[in-house]
Every structure is written in structure tokens, then in C-alpha cells.
Motif scaffolding. Structure first.
Motif, PDB file in Angstrom:
ATOM      1  N   ASN A 132       0.842  -1.191   0.000  1.00 45.53           N
ATOM      2  CA  ASN A 132       0.000   0.000   0.000  1.00 45.53           C
ATOM      3  C   ASN A 132       0.879   1.245   0.000  1.00 45.53           C
ATOM      4  O   ASN A 132       1.788   1.359   0.827  1.00 45.53           O
ATOM      5  N   SER A 149      -4.344   1.520  -1.877  1.00 52.72           N
ATOM      6  CA  SER A 149      -5.245   0.381  -1.709  1.00 52.72           C
ATOM      7  C   SER A 149      -6.706   0.798  -1.857  1.00 52.72           C
ATOM      8  O   SER A 149      -7.562  -0.032  -2.140  1.00 52.72           O
ATOM      9  N   ALA A 160      -6.195  -5.293   2.121  1.00 56.53           N
ATOM     10  CA  ALA A 160      -6.845  -4.145   1.493  1.00 56.53           C
ATOM     11  C   ALA A 160      -8.361  -4.314   1.540  1.00 56.53           C
ATOM     12  O   ALA A 160      -8.865  -5.434   1.525  1.00 56.53           O
TER      13      ALA A 160
END
Ligand SMILES: *[C@@H]1O[C@H](CO)[C@@H](O)[C@H](O)[C@H]1NC(C)=O
Ligand SMILES: *[C@@H]1O[C@H](CO)[C@@H](O)[C@H](O)[C@H]1NC(C)=O
Ligand SMILES: *[C@@H]1O[C@H](CO)[C@@H](O)[C@H](O)[C@H]1NC(C)=O
Ligand SMILES: *[C@@H]1O[C@H](CO)[C@@H](O)[C@H](O)[C@H]1NC(C)=O
Ligand SMILES: *[C@@H]1O[C@H](CO)[C@@H](O)[C@H](O)[C@H]1NC(C)=O
Ligand SMILES: *[C@@H]1O[C@H](CO)[C@@H](O)[C@H](O)[C@H]1NC(C)=O
Ligand SMILES: *[C@@H]1O[C@H](CO)[C@@H](O)[C@H](O)[C@H]1NC(C)=O
Ligand SMILES: *[C@@H]1O[C@H](CO)[C@@H](O)[C@H](O)[C@H]1NC(C)=O
Ligand SMILES: *[C@@H]1O[C@H](CO)[C@@H](O)[C@H](O)[C@H]1NC(C)=O
Length: 841
Positions: A132, A149, A160
């Protein structure tokens, strides 16, 4: 298309730099071959170029695996639809307004931006070890302004969220790449159903939803029950006033996994298998690629059987061979020559002097009728020819069929054409409109007629293959690639413990074309096979479901559903179902192979061939089989009645531990089941009386059969020998009756014991086994113990009373007529209505 792994192969500019940090701060822009690497080294962010791309000048900013995964696999792309040509002259940096921006040509042009409205310059972008990329304030606790994400590309990573923010109305969706070399958003998207918010859909072109997960029921999505058999994953769906989201995590954090919406429109869960250096697919929806909406585009023909999946009908060719080669079929097929009526409507003059040729129809043999295309019935036509003429009246009519539903006309591009797998009997023929020039020369006679040409094409395939050398070379390459992937697929499956949908060709190869038959069970033949496993090859037993008189008529969908529920059932005393295969009318089940065969062979083998099983082994087998049945009855989510407990269905593994086989057949076969069961030789001796009397079948029917088996374990002989036709048996010799008399009369039981054991037995265990068996075979099911009580009795945890002689046995012994047993069972073969009894129980 079959290029998921090609997606993974991209050229990366950045190498391992010692300067690598995980942060893009003010004044440290990413440019050229510079990258940032997450703190633990899992992921890397920088410029990349998809390899195989026709343009060597399309660069993207993306995130890919840095550690462990040797193939470069982008999991997120920033400027998906706006590639840059020269990374060295581009900069990814935090701009003065606090946004992360990709700027071209030294800042002249903003190619991509996080677009958050914040006016702070003290902002940094940090690449986390979860993959992310987070944009947050530099100091304090770092309020997150934006994160990648929340804006996924085609990949959903563990941790996520995928769902809907009900306050902002923003819904994350995975969008497929346009092709294996182009990360631009394709036609397919996977996201939450914003109207329902409890299910996820895959849609085509933003509107047409063709697959749904079904609603979340607290454990799984109802359309994907196999989720719970994915022991590798924990799924968590949360829905409240603020939003609805699903996340998942891996139970073993060292496993690397991702879920991708493939270019083909299928969603795929993949696992990285380090030993193979490859991603392998462990789960995919829709299962059939041809169920993806418009998977081959307009006029494209999908075929599950072909390794290329998409082809064009005669008279058509791929709209863009280059796009097809990289898995983008969205533009489908185009005509070799335009329809004559189109030319005429745009240009009144004659075309190449061929105006009089007009349009013709070609029978598209072996191709299904189009689904989800515009169609309308033309009721006035009363013949195939008249139907064709009705179609010719409108220039945008492209096909017709004349058959069971009368005359149907199609307009515009034909979608979801599919090559038929089985014989086409009962399917209406489809006639596709072509320029007469495209109708093969064999029909030139008809062409001279200047009306309609009806042609049946025998070898359509060869003309399709002749289309171009490019397509051919592509076939070869894809075929190779697919083979490799499949082998890896099988291996991962056996490692991961998930149920696998095998390809028919794999099963055939594994069993060497079904050459080594292990035996024929009640519901089909069993073949030995070998499949690649975690450590070398593993032996499997493949069961081909059949009943006397042909294959089972169990639909593909029902089969898959039931197989999944069966696949979830795992117990040390149950044979493990590894996977299944549904191919045309064939239904195959793949099990672990049990090297010591079935109990009947161990028990009833002719004396010379092998030593008799010791009492100790027999008692352990009896106890294990009881535990397996107990698990079926009470350990699973739904009670499963085996219905066919007999020595043939108790298999022995390498350590002679028993494993109950063939459970779940009643679910699988539904209506066929009872008919099959009651007509199979070798089953009736074990069937409880309620199978004849017609009362509903309960788990106690298994208890009865188990009791019969237990008696055979003691005696080492079949209880009822007359069905083998070997010898006439007098009722007074019928072993269950003999045993019941002795047990209830308190006589010495060692006489019941297999004489091959020479009395070498634990007397207490023998006593328990005989008593338990006699309780199990009581006529009144209420008097029979449960499997739990059986297990407890065999374990010695509870004491067992002296059982009475079952009433039917007593009555039969008075009639002294062995034939009676048989004739009463024969009544069942004429049954027809009790099929539903099992299915509903
Ligand atoms: C990165 O780019 C610089 C300058 O363009 C070049 O000198 C260097 O060799 C490149 N490094 C790698 C690993 O490509
Ligand atoms: C950011 O905003 C600009 C202008 O509104 C828009 O063109 C661009 O597509 C947006 N970028 C992203 C990544 O949303
Ligand atoms: C999702 O799929 C379901 C079932 O096919 C359908 O009823 C629903 O309308 C779909 N939702 C969207 C947003 O397309
Ligand atoms: C979703 O809801 C909106 C508004 O209620 C409606 O217009 C739309 O047709 C619905 N979509 C589906 C697929 O049901
Ligand atoms: C997708 O939908 C748009 C309109 O929403 C349409 O113009 C376009 O042709 C569609 N794409 C395909 C491949 O049919
Ligand atoms: C396509 O048509 C079939 C019937 O021909 C229908 O069952 C199916 O729901 C349709 N699919 C979509 C996505 O409209
Ligand atoms: C929704 O968000 C608000 C703040 O944005 C918070 O106060 C509230 O507790 C949240 N509701 C739920 C159910 O989480
Ligand atoms: C009509 O056909 C003539 C040749 O027959 C061609 O030159 C002309 O460009 C065509 N016109 C249109 C509009 O296609
Ligand atoms: C086909 O063309 C006719 C005019 O020739 C038009 O009325 C009709 O709407 C068209 N049908 C479709 C499905 O496009």
C-alpha cells in the motif's frame, strides 16, 4: 485470455539500490530508474514497462513485488491510461499542494495526481510492506490523505478493503487491464453491488453484470461456498452505517497471494509457489471462461475445449490480430467482406460489378445460438428459407435460426457465441449472414441463384486456422504456456488443501487414459492415476461416475455445488476428495489413493493369498470406520448419510488405518441414487429394512449397514453369500442370526470368530463388537444406537447391554427359507418413488 503470466513479465528499470528508502519526501522525486522499497523489502515502487508491449516507449509508475517473487508482477499502476515515454524526464513527487504527482517533461504537464484537496506541503508518500502506498502528513501521527489500496487497479491484496464508503459514495472496484501489455482500464470490473451492498458483481462495460458472489451470509458468499474450504484464507466482511467492506488475510503470512481480475474477465486467486518460480491459480470465477460476458467480443466464438478459447466463424477474422495476441478480444471478429446491403445503402452504384451477388447465409455448424444479443421473433416466416428472407429485409439483421422456437432474427453484433461441446441434437441451427463473396466456393452454385445460399461447413476449423501465421504461432506459444501452468496448478492444489477443478485432459493424462482400473464401485469405475504433488508424484484414485446403462444425468452446476460441499468434509477416517472434473457428460472425482485397497479384499481374500487380518487390526478398523461415519453424521455442517456402508467402501491406507469412501453420493446423485443403490449387486446385504418399507431414511440406516460390516469383520466371511451365487445358504446358517442368537443367549462368542485367527482374540473386545453389531442391526431404528454411542461402546467408555434378537431375523429363522431374504430385497429394484427420500433427508 490465457495470458495471466504474461502480465507478470515486465521490464523494470530500477535495480536494487542501496539508497533505496520507503519514502518519497519533498525534494526526493522518483525519476528514471530510481525506486523506493518498502521497509521490510516486500514491495517496490517505480517506473516499469510491460514487456511484449508493441510500444517500447510506454512507461508506467507502479508497485510490484520486490522480495521472493522473481517474476515482476505489478499489483498497482498509477498512470494506467496515460503512459509516459521517457521516465528520465518524468518525476513522481509530492507537489506543493500536498498531492503526489507524476509530471512529464520536467514538470510541464501533470500526467497523474492523487487529486486530494489539502493544502499542506509537509506531506510524504510511504510505501508499506503490505503493498500500500500511503500519502500522509509528515509529522504527528500521520493522518492518511490518500492510499493506493483505496484505488486498486486489477489486484486486490491481503489486508486491502474492497467495498463501498457509504458516506462519500465511493466504491473501490478492480478493473481488468485492457490487455496483457496494457494496464489501461479494460471492460471488466469487479466491485460491490452498490444497490445491495452485500454481494460483489463482475460487470462488463460498466453495466452488464454477468457474475455475482451471492450475498454474505455471515461465513461465506452464498455463490462461492468453497470459500470456507480455503483454509489458507480468512475472509472478513463488515457492513455498517459507514460502509461495507471485505478484507482477507492469509493464515500463514509467509504465503504470497493476490486476487486479480484477469484480462479475460475472470477473477483469479493466485499463490506464488517458490519451488516452481511461478504463480499458480487456485480459484477462479466464473469457472467457465465462456461464461464471461462477451469474452470473445462481437461474432467471436468461445470454446472451453480449445487452448485459444476465441475464434471467428467462417467469413470473419479477428478485428485486430495484435490485440487478440495479447488477450484483448473486446473488438471481436470482423467480416472478411462487408455485407452487400451495407455497401448498397451507402453507395447506390454497383460494387465491383458484384452487386448482384447479394448476401447469403451460412450454417454455423457446432455453434450455439447467441445469448444476450438483440433478437426478435419473426412470426410470419413458416420455413427456414422464409426466415432467411425475413432477415434479408433488414440490413442490420445478421443471423437467424429456424427451429423449435420458430423463426428468430438477430440484429447487430452477435455476442456469446459458443462452440458446442457435445452433440448438437436438439439445438436449433444458426445461420449467419455473410456477403456472398465470403460463402465458400463449394456453394458457388447457390450463389448463382442470387438468392440465399445455405451451406454446411464441414471443416470450418481449417479455414479458421488458415487465417494467419501470427495466430498459429500464438496458438503454439499459448498451448505451451498453458500446459506449464496446469501442472503447477495441480501441485499447488494438492499442497494447499483446496478442492481443485481439474481439466479433463489432466485427469486423462494422470490416469494414462484410464488404463489402470482399480475396481468398479456402485456408482462408477475407479482408476489409478498419478499427479504431481508437493514431494514427487502422489497416487490418486479417479472415480468416473456411471450407473448401469450409462452416465449419470447430473447437471454441471448441481455437480459442482455438491462436490464443493463434499470437498469440505475432511476427517482422518474419511477418504479425502482432492478435486473433480466436469467434462461434457463425464463427472469425475479425484481422491487420494489408498494403497491397501478396500476392506473386503483384506477380509475375504482367499486364504492362500495373504494372512488373515489380526484381531487387533480388525478392531482398529471397526473403530476408525465408526469414527468416520460419526463425523459424517454429526461433525459436518449438514448431516450426511452415507447410505452405502459396506466393506468395499472402507479403504485402508498405508498403515492399515480405515478411511470411509464414497460418502456424499446421495447428494450428488439425488434422484438416481436410490435406484442405483438398490439395484447394485453387493449392496443389498447391508441395506436397512427401511429401504424396503419406505419410511424416510435417516442416519440410522448407516448404523444398520455398519452393524452388518462389523459382523463380517468378526467372522471374516460375507454375511449373505447367496447373492454371489456360490452356494445356497440355509437361513439357520445366516451369520447375523447365528451371532444374534449366541449374543443374546450369552453363549461363547469365540465360535463366531474367523477360524483363521485360531481364537487369538481379546475376549472383551470381541464381546463388545458382537453386542454392538447386534444392536446396530435391530429392525426398529429407534433401538439402534447412534454412531456416537457405537464409538463410545467400542472405546469402552460406555457399557453395552445384551441385545435382543432382531425380530425379522427371528421370523425368518422360523421360515427356514433363505430365498426369502433375497426376494424381499428384490422388491426394491422396482422402486421409483423413494429416490426423493434420500435427497430430502
Ligand atoms: C540508472 O540510471 C543512471 C543514469 O541514467 C545510469 O547511469 C545507471 O546505470 C542506471 N542504473 C541502472 C541499474 O540501470
Ligand atoms: C485528477 O483530476 C484531474 C482534473 O480533475 C482529472 O483529469 C484526473 O483524471 C484526476 N486524476 C485521478 C487519478 O483521479
Ligand atoms: C449484481 O448481480 C445480481 C445478480 O445477478 C443482480 O441482481 C444485480 O442487479 C447486480 N448488481 C449490479 C449493480 O449490477
Ligand atoms: C441501482 O439503483 C439505482 C437507483 O436506485 C437504479 O437506477 C439502478 O437501475 C439500480 N441498478 C441495478 C443494477 O439494479
Ligand atoms: C461500452 O459502452 C459504451 C456506452 O456506454 C459504448 O459506446 C461502447 O461501444 C461499449 N463497448 C463495447 C465494446 O461494446
Ligand atoms: C444472458 O442470456 C441468458 C439467457 O439467454 C440469461 O440467462 C442471462 O442472465 C443473460 N446474461 C446477462 C448478463 O444478461
Ligand atoms: C461512522 O463514522 C463516524 C465518524 O465518521 C463514527 O463516529 C461512527 O462511530 C461510525 N459508525 C460506525 C457504525 O462505525
Ligand atoms: C461509391 O462507389 C464508388 C466506386 O464504385 C466509389 O468511388 C465511391 O467512393 C463510393 N462512395 C461511397 C460514399 O462509398
Ligand atoms: C435495424 O434497422 C431498422 C431500419 O432498417 C431499424 O428500424 C431497427 O431499429 C434496427 N434494429 C436494430 C436492432 O438496430
Amino acid at each position: 485470455m490465457l495470458l495471466p503470466l504474461a502480465v507478470a513479465v515486465v521490464a523494470i528499470l530500477g535495480g536494487a539500490r542501496c539508497l533505496a528508502s520507503d519514502t518519497i519526501a519533498a525534494g526526493s522525486a522518483i525519476s528514471g530508474n530510481r525506486t523506493v522499497v518498502s521497509r521490510g523489502g516486500n514491495f517496490e515502487l517505480g517506473f516499469f514497462r510491460p514487456s511484449g508491449s508493441s510500444s517500447s516507449h510506454s512507461y508506467y509508475v507502479g508497485i510490484w513485488y520486490k522480495k521472493a517473487v522473481s517474476q515482476c508482477t505489478p499489483v498497482w499502476v498509477a498512470n494506467r491510461a496515460s503512459p509516459v515515454t521517457d521516465p528520465a524526464s518524468c518525476q513522481l513527487a509530492v507537489a506543493v499542494d500536498g498531492n503526489l504527482e507524476l509530471a512529464d517533461e520536467a514538470g510541464k504537464h501533470v500526467v497523474w495526481s492523487t487529486n486530494v484537496s489539502s493544502t499542506s506541503s509537509s506531506v510524504v508518500a510511504v510505501l508499506l510492506d503490505t503493498g500500500n502506498l500511503v500519502l500522509r502528513r509528515e509529522n504527528n501521527d500521520g493522518e492518511v490523505l490518500w492510499q493506493s489500496s483505496e484505488h486498486p487497479s486489477d489486484t486486490w491484496l491481503p489486508g486491502a478493503r474492497l467495498g463501498l464508503n457509504k458516506i462519500t459514495g465511493y466504491a473501490q472496484a478492480l478493473t481488468s487491464w485492457k490487455s496483457s501489455v496494457d494496464p489501461a482500464p479494460g471492460l471488466f470490473a469487479l466491485g460491490i453491488d452498490v444497490n445491495d451492498t452485500k454481494q460483489y458483481n463482475i460487470t462488463w462495460n460498466g453495466t452488464m453484470s454477468f457474475w455475482t458472489s451471492g450475498e454474505w451470509n455471515g461465513d461465506v458468499f452464498t455463490g462461492i461456498p468453497e470459500m470456507i474450504s480455503h483454509h489458507t484464507y480468512d475472509f472478513d466482511f463488515v457492513s455498517d452505517a459507514n460502509g461495507s467492506y471485505i478484507t482477507y488475510s492469509l493464515q500463514d503470512p509467509t504465503v504470497i497471494s493476490r486476487m486479480v481480475l484477469d484480462v479475460s474477465g475472470q477473477v483469479r486467486q493466485m499463490i506464488w509457489v517458490p519451488s516452481d518460480d511461478e504463480w499458480t491459480i487456485i480459484w477462479t470465477e466464473p469457472h467457465q471462461l465462456c461464461d464471461v460476458y462477451a469474452v470473445c467480443g462481437a461474432f467471436g466464438v468461445c470454446s472451453e475445449k480449445s487452448d485459444t478459447f476465441c475464434s471467428c466463424p467462417v467469413g470473419f477474422r479477428p478485428s485486430s490480430e495484435m490485440d487478440w495476441e495479447v488477450g484483448d478480444h473486446s473488438h471481436g471478429c470482423r467480416r472478411n467482406n462487408p455485407l452487400q446491403c451495407e455497401l448498397r445503402s451507402t453507395n447506390r452504384s454497383k460494387v465491383n460489378g458484384k452487386d448482384d451477388d447479394g448476401d447469403a447465409f451460412l450454417l454455423a455448424s457446432g455453434i450455439s445460438l447467441p445469448r444476450n444479443s438483440t433478437s426478435s421473433p419473426a412470426t410470419q416466416a413458416s420455413s427456414s428459407r422464409g426466415c432467411g428472407l425475413a432477415c434479408l429485409k433488414s440490413c442490420n439483421c445478421t443471423a437467424y435460426s429456424y427451429g423449435s422456437s420458430g423463426c428468430v432474427l438477430w440484429y447487430g453484433g452477435l455476442l456469446n457465441l459458443q462452440r458446442l461441446v457435445d452433440d448438437t441434437a436438439g439445438m436449433d441451427d444458426l445461420y449467419i449472414r455473410l456477403s456472398a463473396m465470403d460463402v465458400p466456393s463449394s456453394s458457388s452454385e447457390g450463389r448463382r441463384n442470387r438468392t440465399i445460399v445455405f451451406v454446411s461447413i464441414a471443416a470450418a476449423v481449417s479455414s479458421i486456422l488458415a487465417l494467419s501465421a501470427i495466430v498459429l504461432s500464438m496458438l503454439v506459444r499459448m498451448f505451451r504456456r498453458r500446459k506449464q501452468r496446469r501442472m503447477a496448478f495441480i501441485q499447488a492444489a494438492s499442497e494447499g488443501g483446496n478442492l481443485v477443478a481439474f481439466e479433463y485432459s489432466d485427469v486423462r493424462r494422470a490416469t494414462d487414459n484410464f488404463s489402470e482400473k482399480l475396481g468398479g464401485g456402485s456408482f462408477g469405475s475407479v482408476y489409478k492415476g498419478k499427479m504431481p504433488g508437493a514431494v514427487g508424484e502422489v497416487a490418486v484414485a479417479v472415480k468416473k461416475l456411471e450407473v448401469t446403462g450409462g452416465l449419470l444425468c447430473v447437471g454441471d452446476k448441481q455437480f459442482r455445488n455438491e462436490v464443493r460441499t463434499i470437498g469440505v468434509i475432511q476427517h482422518v477416517n474419511l477418504v479425502r476428495l482432492r478435486g473433480f472434473c466436469s467434462h461434457g457428460a463425464d463427472r469425475l472425482l479425484v481422491y487420494d489413493h489408498m494403497p491397501n485397497g478396500s476392506l473386503d479384499k483384506a477380509l475375504f481374500a482367499t486364504r492362500a493369498s495373504s494372512p488373515a487380518l489380526s484381531w487387533r487390526a480388525r478392531f482398529q478398523i471397526a473403530l476408525g470406520a465408526a469414527r468416520g461415519l460419526l463425523y459424517l453424521h454429526e461433525g459436518c455442517r449438514d448431516c450426511i448419510i452415507h447410505c452405502d456402508v459396506k466393506p468395499e467402501n472402507i479403504l485402508l491406507d498405508g498403515d492399515m488405518a480405515p478411511k470411509v469412501a464414497d460418502f456424499g453420493m446421495a447428494k450428488l446423485l439425488a434422484r438416481d441414487f436410490s435406484r442405483v443403490l438398490t439395484t447394485v449387486r453387493g449392496t443389498i446385504g447391508y441395506l436397512a429394512p427401511e429401504w424396503i418399507s419406505g419410511v424416510p431414511i435417516t442416519a440410522k440406516a448407516d448404523v444398520y449397514s455398519y452393524g452388518m460390516v462389523l459382523l463380517e469383520i468378526v467372522s471374516g466371511k460375507r454375511n449373505a453369500r447367496s447373492w454371489t451365487g456360490e452356494e445356497e445358504q440355509r437361513m439357520s446358517d445366516y451369520f447375523p442370526l447365528v451371532a444374534a442368537r449366541k449374543v443374546s443367549g450369552g453363549e461363547a462368542l469365540v465360535e463366531l470368530l474367523d477360524e483363521r485367527l485360531n481364537g487369538d482374540v481379546d475376549g472383551r473386545e470381541l464381546d463388545i463388537a458382537c453386542r454392538v453389531a447386534c444392536w446396530c442391526v435391530q429392525d426398529d431404528e429407534a433401538r439402534r444406537p447412534t454412531m456416537e454411542q457405537v464409538v463410545q461402546a467400542l472405546e469402552g467408555v460406555v457399557a453395552v447391554d445384551v441385545p435382543p434378537i432382531p425380530t425379522s431375523l427371528r421370523a425368518l429363522s422360523e421360515s427356514e427359507n433363505a430365498g426369502f431374504v433375497m426376494s424381499s430385497f428384490n422388491l426394491m429394484t422396482s422402486d421409483s418413488e423413494d429416490a426423493g427420500r434420500v435427497a430430502s433427508s
